[in-house]
Design a protein around this motif. Structure first.
Motif, PDB file in Angstrom:
ATOM      1  N   ASN A  77     -74.168 101.932  58.756  1.00 19.26           N
ATOM      2  CA  ASN A  77     -74.525 101.652  60.139  1.00 19.26           C
ATOM      3  C   ASN A  77     -75.919 102.122  60.534  1.00 19.26           C
ATOM      4  OD1 ASN A  77     -74.251 104.463  61.059  1.00 19.26           O
ATOM      5  ND2 ASN A  77     -72.039 104.151  61.019  1.00 19.26           N
ATOM      6  N   THR A  78     -76.512 103.087  59.815  1.00 21.46           N
ATOM      7  CA  THR A  78     -77.886 103.475  60.137  1.00 21.46           C
ATOM      8  C   THR A  78     -78.827 102.297  59.938  1.00 21.46           C
ATOM      9  OG1 THR A  78     -77.552 105.811  59.594  1.00 21.46           O
ATOM     10  CG2 THR A  78     -79.807 104.992  59.505  1.00 21.46           C
ATOM     11  N   GLN A  79     -78.655 101.578  58.844  1.00 19.15           N
ATOM     12  CA  GLN A  79     -79.514 100.434  58.553  1.00 19.15           C
ATOM     13  C   GLN A  79     -79.249  99.258  59.499  1.00 19.15           C
ATOM     14  OE1 GLN A  79     -78.238 102.503  56.066  1.00 19.15           O
ATOM     15  NE2 GLN A  79     -80.322 103.304  55.954  1.00 19.15           N
ATOM     16  N   GLN A  80     -78.122  99.281  60.197  1.00 22.76           N
ATOM     17  CA  GLN A  80     -77.797  98.210  61.133  1.00 22.76           C
ATOM     18  C   GLN A  80     -78.323  98.480  62.543  1.00 22.76           C
ATOM     19  OE1 GLN A  80     -73.518  97.065  60.889  1.00 22.76           O
ATOM     20  NE2 GLN A  80     -73.466  98.266  59.007  1.00 22.76           N
ATOM     21  N   ARG A  81     -78.892  99.640  62.776  1.00 24.13           N
ATOM     22  CA  ARG A  81     -79.334 100.006  64.129  1.00 24.13           C
ATOM     23  C   ARG A  81     -80.298  98.987  64.724  1.00 24.13           C
ATOM     24  NH1 ARG A  81     -80.542 106.555  63.888  1.00 24.13           N
ATOM     25  NH2 ARG A  81     -78.354 107.218  63.787  1.00 24.13           N
ATOM     26  N   THR A  82     -80.091  98.687  65.985  1.00 20.06           N
ATOM     27  CA  THR A  82     -80.855  97.773  66.857  1.00 20.06           C
ATOM     28  C   THR A  82     -80.607  96.301  66.562  1.00 20.06           C
ATOM     29  OG1 THR A  82     -82.953  97.547  65.626  1.00 20.06           O
ATOM     30  CG2 THR A  82     -82.706  99.513  67.029  1.00 20.06           C
ATOM     31  N   PHE A  83     -79.901  95.979  65.480  1.00 22.34           N
ATOM     32  CA  PHE A  83     -79.600  94.578  65.175  1.00 22.34           C
ATOM     33  C   PHE A  83     -78.287  94.162  65.834  1.00 22.34           C
ATOM     34  CE2 PHE A  83     -82.537  95.503  61.764  1.00 22.34           C
ATOM     35  CZ  PHE A  83     -83.234  94.316  61.621  1.00 22.34           C
ATOM     36  N   GLU A  84     -78.266  92.949  66.370  1.00 24.36           N
ATOM     37  CA  GLU A  84     -76.990  92.364  66.737  1.00 24.36           C
ATOM     38  C   GLU A  84     -76.402  91.809  65.441  1.00 24.36           C
ATOM     39  OE1 GLU A  84     -74.906  89.573  70.101  1.00 24.36           O
ATOM     40  OE2 GLU A  84     -77.035  89.267  69.695  1.00 24.36           O
ATOM     41  N   VAL A  85     -75.273  92.358  65.040  1.00 25.28           N
ATOM     42  CA  VAL A  85     -74.614  91.950  63.801  1.00 25.28           C
ATOM     43  C   VAL A  85     -73.448  91.050  64.180  1.00 25.28           C
ATOM     44  CG1 VAL A  85     -73.560  92.692  61.645  1.00 25.28           C
ATOM     45  CG2 VAL A  85     -75.291  94.140  62.749  1.00 25.28           C
ATOM     46  N   ILE A  86     -73.477  89.815  63.726  1.00 26.80           N
ATOM     47  CA  ILE A  86     -72.507  88.794  64.137  1.00 26.80           C
ATOM     48  C   ILE A  86     -71.546  88.496  62.987  1.00 26.80           C
ATOM     49  CG2 ILE A  86     -72.204  86.412  64.928  1.00 26.80           C
ATOM     50  CD1 ILE A  86     -75.582  87.979  65.357  1.00 26.80           C
ATOM     51  N   TYR A  87     -70.255  88.512  63.294  1.00 30.03           N
ATOM     52  CA  TYR A  87     -69.215  88.200  62.313  1.00 30.03           C
ATOM     53  C   TYR A  87     -68.580  86.873  62.711  1.00 30.03           C
ATOM     54  CZ  TYR A  87     -69.587  93.031  60.677  1.00 30.03           C
ATOM     55  OH  TYR A  87     -70.051  94.229  60.169  1.00 30.03           O
ATOM     56  N   ASP A  88     -68.982  85.816  62.034  1.00 34.81           N
ATOM     57  CA  ASP A  88     -68.444  84.474  62.253  1.00 34.81           C
ATOM     58  C   ASP A  88     -67.388  84.243  61.176  1.00 34.81           C
ATOM     59  OD1 ASP A  88     -67.920  81.791  62.583  1.00 34.81           O
ATOM     60  OD2 ASP A  88     -69.947  81.107  62.109  1.00 34.81           O
ATOM     61  N   VAL A  89     -66.161  84.681  61.463  1.00 35.19           N
ATOM     62  CA  VAL A  89     -65.113  84.632  60.445  1.00 35.19           C
ATOM     63  C   VAL A  89     -64.745  83.204  60.063  1.00 35.19           C
ATOM     64  CG1 VAL A  89     -62.757  85.343  59.862  1.00 35.19           C
ATOM     65  CG2 VAL A  89     -64.254  86.904  61.143  1.00 35.19           C
ATOM     66  N   PRO A  90     -64.505  82.298  61.018  1.00 35.35           N
ATOM     67  CA  PRO A  90     -64.170  80.919  60.600  1.00 35.35           C
ATOM     68  C   PRO A  90     -65.316  80.228  59.887  1.00 35.35           C
ATOM     69  CG  PRO A  90     -64.462  81.033  62.978  1.00 35.35           C
ATOM     70  CD  PRO A  90     -64.422  82.446  62.483  1.00 35.35           C
ATOM     71  N   GLY A  91     -66.558  80.590  60.238  1.00 32.52           N
ATOM     72  CA  GLY A  91     -67.718  79.990  59.577  1.00 32.52           C
ATOM     73  C   GLY A  91     -68.056  80.662  58.264  1.00 32.52           C
ATOM     74  N   GLY A  92     -67.381  81.791  57.961  1.00 35.38           N
ATOM     75  CA  GLY A  92     -67.613  82.486  56.701  1.00 35.38           C
ATOM     76  C   GLY A  92     -69.019  83.020  56.560  1.00 35.38           C
ATOM     77  N   GLN A  93     -69.560  83.599  57.646  1.00 31.95           N
ATOM     78  CA  GLN A  93     -70.924  84.089  57.579  1.00 31.95           C
ATOM     79  C   GLN A  93     -71.130  85.309  58.480  1.00 31.95           C
ATOM     80  OE1 GLN A  93     -73.512  80.895  58.851  1.00 31.95           O
ATOM     81  NE2 GLN A  93     -72.527  80.652  60.834  1.00 31.95           N
ATOM     82  N   ILE A  94     -72.119  86.118  58.111  1.00 31.17           N
ATOM     83  CA  ILE A  94     -72.505  87.289  58.884  1.00 31.17           C
ATOM     84  C   ILE A  94     -73.967  87.133  59.273  1.00 31.17           C
ATOM     85  CG2 ILE A  94     -72.888  89.799  58.798  1.00 31.17           C
ATOM     86  CD1 ILE A  94     -70.483  89.960  56.912  1.00 31.17           C
ATOM     87  N   GLY A  95     -74.261  87.360  60.538  1.00 36.31           N
ATOM     88  CA  GLY A  95     -75.617  87.153  61.035  1.00 36.31           C
ATOM     89  C   GLY A  95     -76.289  88.430  61.479  1.00 36.31           C
ATOM     90  N   PHE A  96     -77.616  88.428  61.460  1.00 36.85           N
ATOM     91  CA  PHE A  96     -78.427  89.550  61.925  1.00 36.85           C
ATOM     92  C   PHE A  96     -79.440  89.034  62.931  1.00 36.85           C
ATOM     93  CE2 PHE A  96     -76.975  90.637  57.683  1.00 36.85           C
ATOM     94  CZ  PHE A  96     -76.571  91.968  57.808  1.00 36.85           C
ATOM     95  N   GLY A  97     -79.428  89.629  64.125  1.00 34.83           N
ATOM     96  CA  GLY A  97     -80.379  89.271  65.162  1.00 34.83           C
ATOM     97  C   GLY A  97     -81.211  90.484  65.534  1.00 34.83           C
ATOM     98  N   ALA A  98     -82.509  90.422  65.310  1.00 37.57           N
ATOM     99  CA  ALA A  98     -83.391  91.556  65.575  1.00 37.57           C
ATOM    100  C   ALA A  98     -83.443  91.852  67.076  1.00 37.57           C
ATOM    101  CB  ALA A  98     -84.786  91.272  65.049  1.00 37.57           C
ATOM    102  N   GLN A  99     -83.666  93.132  67.390  1.00 39.31           N
ATOM    103  CA  GLN A  99     -83.814  93.611  68.758  1.00 39.31           C
ATOM    104  C   GLN A  99     -82.602  93.245  69.618  1.00 39.31           C
ATOM    105  OE1 GLN A  99     -87.624  92.206  70.181  1.00 39.31           O
ATOM    106  NE2 GLN A  99     -88.755  93.395  68.665  1.00 39.31           N
ATOM    107  N   GLY A 100     -81.429  93.430  69.031  1.00 38.70           N
ATOM    108  CA  GLY A 100     -80.195  93.166  69.768  1.00 38.70           C
ATOM    109  C   GLY A 100     -79.918  94.182  70.845  1.00 38.70           C
ATOM    110  N   CYS A 101     -80.380  95.412  70.634  1.00 38.01           N
ATOM    111  CA  CYS A 101     -80.255  96.478  71.625  1.00 38.01           C
ATOM    112  C   CYS A 101     -81.322  97.517  71.324  1.00 38.01           C
ATOM    113  CB  CYS A 101     -78.863  97.104  71.621  1.00 38.01           C
ATOM    114  SG  CYS A 101     -78.360  97.867  70.045  1.00 38.01           S
ATOM    115  N   SER A 102     -81.534  98.422  72.264  1.00 37.41           N
ATOM    116  CA  SER A 102     -82.594  99.414  72.095  1.00 37.41           C
ATOM    117  C   SER A 102     -82.012 100.810  71.954  1.00 37.41           C
ATOM    118  CB  SER A 102     -83.547  99.358  73.279  1.00 37.41           C
ATOM    119  OG  SER A 102     -82.845  99.551  74.488  1.00 37.41           O
TER     120      SER A 102
END
Length: 468
Positions: free
Chosen positions: A443-468
C-alpha cells in the motif's frame, strides 16, 4: 549479542514515525525529467487530520488506523515497531496461502528480523467506518482486499478483545437475522474462511483462524449495512463474532473485499456491478476513500492492467509486473523473474516485497543515483537508508513500475520512502527470501493513486493524483 541487537532495533523503531507530507507538498515538488526534488521539511509527521480535497462525495472515508483521522487514534505517536512487525507477519501469512500456486517457500529470512509470536498477519493499516443494524451503529472495520468475510464483535461475548466503539448488540437491531445451516451461503462459506462451518441447532456457525492463532467465531447472520445515507445493503451476510481472541485491538472487525461469494463485492454486485476503487492518502494524517460502483471513479486518466487469478487462492487479486525503472532507465531484470514468482496487489501490506534479483537491481540503481547523500544504518527489514537531517531539499530518482498491458505507474515520492526520522529515511521495498516467493505490491507504493478493481472486466486500474 542477539539480545543487544534486538534491544537496539527496538529502540530505533520505537521512536519511528511514518512518512507524512504536508498538504502543501504538491506545490513544492519539482520534477526534472527522471528526478524529483522535494523539501526535507515535507517529510515531517502529520499531527492533525487533514481532509483530502479529492472525491469528497465518496462512499467511505479511508484513514490510517493509527493516524489522527482515525477513530482509533489515542493521541500518541504511531507504534512503528508494531507496524513493521505486523507487516512481516502478514507477508508470511499471504505467502503461505499462495505458496501452492506461486512459491515453494513462504518465509522471509529469519535473520532479517525477529518476529514475536504475538504479532498476527491480519491487521491492515487502513480502516473505514460503516453502519450496521437498525438503528445503525457505527463500527470501524479494517479494510482488506486480502480477506473475504466481513465480521464484527457481537454481544453477548464469550470472549471479546478491547475495541474503541461499543460492541454490536444484535438484540437491539430490528433487522438482524441468523442464517440457517441449510442455506447455500452457509454451505459455501468455507471458501471465504478456510474453515468448516458448524451448527448451533439449525443456525449456521462460522469460524475464521489466522496464522498467529488469532481467531473469530460466532453466528453467520444477515443485517442491514449502511455505507452512506443513500448506500444501503439489506440482508448483508456477515460474521457476528462472540468469541474473538488473539492479537486484534481497537477496531471492531474486518471489511472483506476479496474475490469470494461472501465478500461485500459479490454481495453488492447488483448495486455496484462488482466494481470498486480506493485511494490511500499521501500522509498518515490524511484521508482517502473507498468507493463502490463505476460511476464513483474520479481520476481523469486511467491505465488498466489485466487482473490475474491465483490458481490455488482465487481470493487474492493477481497482477503481472513486467519491469521496474529507476531515473527513467529500465532495470536489467530477466522477464522470468516476475512471471515465475507471480504477484498480487494488497491493501493491507505496507511495503512491496520483490524477488531478490529484482530488489538487488532496484537497490543498486537507487544507491547509485543517491551516491551524494549520507547513508544511514538499516532499519530491518529495510536496508537502504539515508540521513537527510541536515538538508533542506533532496532530489530523488523517479521509480516506475511497468505492468502487463504496457502501462507504467510513476510512484509518488511518498510511495518510495518509509521515514523513521529525518536521519533515518529508508527505501520502502523489501527483498523476499527467494525469487520463487510470491511478490506483493504493497500500500505504500499505491499512495495517492486511485486504484480501480473492475472485477467483471478482469482488470485493475491506476489513476494518478486520486487523492492528496
Amino acid at each position: 549479542m542477539a539480545s543487544s541487537f534486538l534491544s537496539k532495533l527496538m529502540r530505533i523503531l520505537l521512536c519511528a514515525f511514518v512518512l507524512s507530507v504536508h498538504s502543501s507538498f504538491e506545490k513544492k515538488v519539482l520534477v526534472h525529467g527522471a528526478q524529483i526534488t522535494v523539501p526535507v521539511s515535507s517529510l515531517s509527521p502529520s499531527v492533525n487530520c487533514t481532509a483530502s480535497t479529492n472525491n469528497v462525495n465518496s462512499t467511505l472515508k479511508l484513514v490510517h488506523k493509527y493516524g489522527p483521522c482515525s477513530q482509533l487514534f489515542d493521541g500518541g505517536p504511531i507504534n512503528h515497531t508494531q507496524v513493521l512487525l505486523e507487516d512481516i507477519a502478514r507477508v508470511k501469512w499471504i505467502q503461505s496461502k499462495i505458496s501452492n500456486s506461486i512459491s515453494g517457500t513462504s518465509d522471509l529470512k529469519e535473520s532479517k528480523v525477529s518476529l514475536p509470536a504475538s504479532y498476527g498477519p491480519y491487521r491492515s493499516s487502513y480502516v473505514v467506518t460503516i453502519g450496521l443494524g437498525t438503528p445503525k451503529k457505527d463500527l470501524t472495520l479494517s479494510f482488506d482486499t486480502g480477506s473475504a468475510l466481513t465480521w464484527t464483535q457481537c454481544e453477548p461475548c464469550i470472549s471479546c478483545y478491547n475495541q474503541t466503539e461499543p460492541i454490536f448488540n444484535p438484540s437491539q437491531s430490528s433487522s438482524y437475522a441468523n442464517i440457517s445451516c441449510s442455506a447455500l451461503s452457509c454451505i459455501q462459506l468455507p471458501s471465504g474462511t478456510d474453515q468448516l462451518t458448524g451448527c448451533s441447532g439449525s443456525t449456521c456457525v462460522y469460524g475464521a483462524a489466522y496464522g498467529d492463532a488469532s481467531f473469530t467465531a460466532g453466528f453467520f447472520a444477515t443485517e442491514t449495512l449502511t455505507l452512506t445515507p443513500t448506500d444501503v445493503i439489506t440482508n448483508f451476510e456477515f460474521g457476528c463474532g462472540e468469541n474473538n481472541q488473539g492479537t486484534f485491538e481497537g477496531f471492531a472487525g474486518l471489511l472483506g473485499l476479496a474475490r469470494d461469494p461472501v465478500s461485500i463485492i459479490e454481495q453488492s454486485a447488483t448495486q455496484y456491478g462488482r466494481y470498486f476503487s480506493y485511494c490511500i492518502p499521501r500522509s498518515t494524517g490524511g484521508t482517502g476513500y473507498l468507493t463502490f460502483g463505476k460511476g464513483t471513479v474520479t481520476s481523469a486518466s486511467l491505465n488498466f492492467t489485466p487482473m490475474v487469478t491465483i490458481a490455488q487462492n482465487p481470493l487474492f487479486y493477481g497482477i503481472n509486473i513486467t519491469g521496474i525503472s529507476v531515473g527513467g532507465n529500465p532495470l536489467s531484470i530477466p522477464s522470468t523473474v516476475f512471471s515465475n514468482a507471480g504477484a498480487i496487489i494488497d491493501s493491507g501490506t505496507t511495503f512491496t516485497y520483490l524477488p531478490p534479483t529484482a530488489y538487488t537491481a532496484l537497490q543498486s540503481a537507487f544507491k547509485e543515483a543517491m551516491a551524494n547523500y549520507t547513508s544511514a544504518p538499516p532499519a530491518l527489514p529495510l536496508d537502504t537508508c539515508y540521513d537527510f537531517s541536515l538538508l533542506s531539499d533532496i532530489t530523488v530518482p523517479a521509480i516506475t513500475f511497468s505492468f502487463d498491458g504496457s502501462i507504467n505507474v510513476d510512484l509518488d515520492v511518498s510511495g518510495m520512502f518509509y521515514v523513521l526520522d529525518p536521519s533515518l529515511v529508508c527505501l520502502a521495498f523489501v527483498a523476499n527470501n527467494a525469487d520463487s516467493d510470491g511478490v506483493i505490491y504493497g500500500n505504500t507504493q499505491q499512495r495517492t493513486f486511485e486504484v480501480i478493481y473492475d472485477v467483471p472486466g478482469g482488470q485493475i486500474g491506476f489513476g494518478a493524483q486520486g487523492c492528496s
